[in-house]
Design an enzyme around this catalytic site. Structure first.
Site, PDB file in Angstrom:
ATOM      1  N   SER A 167      13.228 -18.655   9.440  1.00 46.56           N
ATOM      2  CA  SER A 167      14.177 -19.307  10.348  1.00 46.56           C
ATOM      3  C   SER A 167      14.844 -20.517   9.720  1.00 46.56           C
ATOM      4  O   SER A 167      14.296 -21.155   8.817  1.00 46.56           O
ATOM      5  CB  SER A 167      13.455 -19.776  11.614  1.00 46.56           C
ATOM      6  OG  SER A 167      12.959 -18.681  12.331  1.00 46.56           O
TER       7      SER A 167
ATOM      8  N   GLU B 143       5.161  -6.256  10.525  1.00 43.00           N
ATOM      9  CA  GLU B 143       4.645  -7.392  11.275  1.00 43.00           C
ATOM     10  C   GLU B 143       4.476  -7.044  12.746  1.00 43.00           C
ATOM     11  O   GLU B 143       3.470  -7.358  13.356  1.00 43.00           O
ATOM     12  CB  GLU B 143       5.609  -8.576  11.118  1.00 43.00           C
ATOM     13  CG  GLU B 143       5.200  -9.780  11.941  1.00 43.00           C
ATOM     14  CD  GLU B 143       6.023 -11.016  11.633  1.00 43.00           C
ATOM     15  OE1 GLU B 143       6.935 -10.929  10.807  1.00 43.00           O
ATOM     16  OE2 GLU B 143       5.725 -12.058  12.238  1.00 43.00           O
TER      17      GLU B 143
ATOM     18  N   GLU C  25      12.706 -11.117  23.740  1.00 42.19           N
ATOM     19  CA  GLU C  25      14.024 -10.688  24.241  1.00 42.19           C
ATOM     20  C   GLU C  25      14.696  -9.764  23.219  1.00 42.19           C
ATOM     21  O   GLU C  25      15.280  -8.743  23.584  1.00 42.19           O
ATOM     22  CB  GLU C  25      14.913 -11.910  24.529  1.00 42.19           C
ATOM     23  CG  GLU C  25      14.522 -12.683  25.785  1.00 42.19           C
ATOM     24  CD  GLU C  25      13.178 -13.391  25.682  1.00 42.19           C
ATOM     25  OE1 GLU C  25      12.799 -13.802  24.558  1.00 42.19           O
ATOM     26  OE2 GLU C  25      12.490 -13.534  26.708  1.00 42.19           O
TER      27      GLU C  25
END
Lengths: 379, 321
Positions: A128, A244, A361
């Site tokens: 990120s 993952e 989401e």
């Protein structure tokens, strides 16, 4: 269709159980997210590795036992049932290692994997960025060509384990000018103590430095630390992401043990009616997760690669983990509020589950679009 | 370990699915609801000919069982097509009647589809599904399993396809000690599989609907609020599925109870989502979706409420201590 375990697999399970019984520390180690706890967990990895129990499903050449998925599942059940410590090497073992096994060179595997297996080199992930979270492909940290390698510059964040880890892996933008943003990315391994790297620990919800910001200023990375072809990083990383979310990040053994411990707690506290349904659902959910994983492993062993069903998995376990810990804290009442209990630590850890490894989401979008065939829309 | 349906089981499911698709079950369900059983009986015979009821009957009594995994495969398809009738009850009856003398007397006609059976728990106070059309009326009371001499009037169910009756008291005492716990495991397994099929059908129909229903100029299935509800329904159903087949393999009461509470819960949650995403059209009796919506509600409490099933799971855990 069967759930049978061969006598050889049972013998493997018994061997693992006996070893764990003899070696698992009697008292829990200090929190993994502290300097002291990190060191203790690193030492535990070395102890596991000395008898080849740290990465049982890896090839033997790199420190594993090449035991196969079924035995890996049995090992994990025994591991958590024995109350063994959390795994400090998780990021490297379940994310970087599968990537190296699929996309790395033999030289990279021989150099990187054995010290990872022994806990000598602990890896952090560097995906990120401040402006690239769920929309990871919009990341802007750069890798610029230089003699014999690359210079990394930019900022990474939410880098799990980075405050105490040794090295990190992530994606960097390397080929400006190509038409699509996800075709310009390169998968790189780098040293967290190299000149030009600044690690700023971030306190998670309970203040413990579980992750960090990374500031990179022309950090030199040699060519041999690029995985796959430059510019192919997105495709390579997505195969890691499937891993993952898929089989190896959260083993069923972990939840079977957690559900059992919750049931024990409920009984100790007089089996109150108010939490009865939630305790039953924790037992049922752990069994569902175990059987779902057995089915996924069976499909995988029959030659079907893991696909979008790993998104189902990720939403399920991350929400299950929170519900289980909430039930425990509710049961404990005032005692549950005390931050030094194992349940409180587990609760704080669980809260991150729906956020990392692709938010829930995003996973629901993937289920709707890739499994159900619904049209893409604005996120 | 190979926790996957084999090619033969997948082919069995596909052949049942094809047969039931061709049977136009919605029209047949509506006639069954009005007490017009002819079409439903004909379909029952074809389901029996496909070997479904024989899966619960041992070979010694003209069956090919017990084969609970194949039975679960079949019941997923029966649920997918919302087939009416005392399906679970006939399977349960076959298990209740497993003593040799009773098996010899009754099981052949259950396996062949010649006889529909129903079962009331709680004797004369209990409720039997489709007692007006089943030929073999079993009443399980405090003194054992009786052959009920008749049935009471039909009472409406929330699911119009389920015709509820009481059974008349008295009748021949077949056995004082039928294998109730084992029969309940079969009943819960079959109900769980049926509910899974109901939920999968509701999901398929709703996905098809939101792909073609347009509002604000785009298919409503492109909206995240819609997608996420359907994703949650998928997650619930796909985590119930391994519990159903796991229970079929172990036939443990706890696994069957876990499968029942999860599959029925998932089907019911999917029904709520299906109704919401269809909007007002889904709330009408004339739209066929209603046939699955109402069944999802009824199956949730049939053969063990969520509470009773959770009690079975917790009781089992305490015994393993």
């Amino acid at each position: 269709m069967d759930l049978d375990v061969t006598p050889q697999d049972e013998a493997f399970r018994a061997e693992a159980r006996a070893w764990l019984h003899a070696h698992v520390p009697a008292a829990p180690l200090p929190s993994l997210e502290t300097a002291e706890g990190f060191a203790a967990h690193r030492a535990w990895e070395a102890e596991l590795a000395a008898d080849r129990w740290s990465v049982v499903n890896w090839p033997t050449a790199y420190g594993g036992r090449d035991c196969g998925l079924v035995r890996w599942l049995l090992f994990e059940e025994e591991y958590y049932a024995a109350g063994a410590p959390g795994r400090v090497g998780q990021n490297g073992v379940s994310l970087l290692a599968p990537t190296l096994l699929d996309h790395g060179t033999e030289e990279q595997r021989a150099r990187v994997l054995p010290p990872m297996a022994r806990g000598e080199v602990v890896w952090a992930q560097a995906w990120s960025e401040p402006e690239a979270g769920s929309d990871l492909a919009s990341l802007t940290s750069r890798a610029v060509r230089t003699d014999g390698g690359w210079l990394l510059s930019g900022q990474k964040t939410w880098s799990s384990r980075a405050p105490f880890a040794d090295r990190a892996f992530g994606l960097f933008r390397s080929e400006p000018g190509t038409p699509k943003p996800h075709q310009e990315l390169t998968y790189v391994m780098f040293d967290l103590r190299a000149p030009g790297v600044t690690v700023r620990p971030i306190g998670r919800l309970d203040g413990k430095p579980a992750f960090a910001e990374l500031f990179l200023d022309e950090v030199f990375v040699p060519d041999e630390d690029v995985i796959g072809e430059p510019g192919q990083g997105w495709r390579i990383a997505m195969s890691t992401a499937a891993n993952e979310r898929g089989l190896t990040l959260r083993s069923p053994g972990r939840f079977l043990t957690s559900a059992d411990r919750l049931w024990e707690l409920w009984r100790e506290l007089g089996a109150p009616d108010a939490t009865r349904d939630r305790v039953a659902d924790a037992l049922i959910g752990a069994r569902a997760y175990q059987l779902f994983t057995y089915a996924a492993a069976s499909r995988f062993l029959a030659g079907t690669p893991l696909g979008p069903e790993s998104s189902l998995n990720k939403v399920f376990w991350s929400e299950y983990d929170i519900a289980l810990h909430e039930t425990a804290l509710d049961l404990l009442g005032e005692r549950g509020e005390s931050a030094d209990s194992e349940w409180a630590e587990g609760y704080v850890f669980a809260l991150a589950g729906p956020i990392y490894a692709g938010t829930n989401e995003i996973q629901r979008d993937l289920v709707a679009e890739r499994l159900l065939g619904l049209p893409k829309g604005r996120r | 370990m190979r926790f996957l349906l084999d090619a033969e089981q997948r082919a069995f499911a596909a052949s049942l699915d094809a047969m039931l698709t061709a049977a136009d079950t919605p029209a047949l369900i509506r006639r069954w609801s009005r007490g017009e059983h002819t079409g439903g009986r004909a379909l029952w015979s074809r389901i029996a000919d496909a070997g479904v009821f024989a899966l619960a009957v041992p070979e010694a009594y003209d069956g090919c069982g017990p084969r609970p995994v194949d039975l679960a495969v079949a019941f997923v398809e029966l649920g997918r097509h919302a087939v009416p009738g005392p399906l679970v009850e006939t399977v349960t009856a076959a298990v209740l009647l497993s003593e040799p003398a009773l098996a010899k007397r009754f099981l052949g006609s259950l396996a062949s589809g010649e006889t529909m059976a129903t079962v009331a728990l709680g004797g004369a106070d209990g409720t039997a599904l489709d007692g007006d059309t089943a030929a073999l009326l079993l009443s399980l009371g405090a003194d054992g399993l009786r052959l009920a001499p008749g049935h009471g009037p039909v009472r409406a169910s929330l699911d119009p396809a389920r015709r509820l009756t009481s059974l008349a008291p008295g009748g021949e005492l077949l056995t004082p000690g039928p294998p109730l716990a084992h029969a309940l495991t079969w009943a819960r397994l079959a109900t769980a599989a049926q509910a899974l099929g109901v939920g999968l059908a509701l999901l398929d129909r709703t996905v098809a609907y939101v792909r073609q229903r347009t509002q604000f100029g785009v298919p409503i299935g492109s909206f995240q609020a819609v997608k996420h509800r359907l994703a949650d329904a998928t997650i619930a159903l796909e985590f119930a599925r391994p519990l159903v087949f796991g229970a079929a393999l172990t036939m443990s009461p706890a696994d069957a109870a876990a499968a029942k509470v999860s599959a029925c819960g998932a089907a019911y949650a999917t029904a709520r989502t299906a109704l919401q995403l269809h909007g007002a059209i889904g709330y009408t009796a004339e739209y066929d979706l209603s046939l699955w919506l109402t069944k999802a509600r009824a199956l949730r409490t049939a053969w063990g409420t969520p509470d009773e099933c959770r009690a079975t799971v917790l009781g089992d855990r305490a015994r393993r201590r």
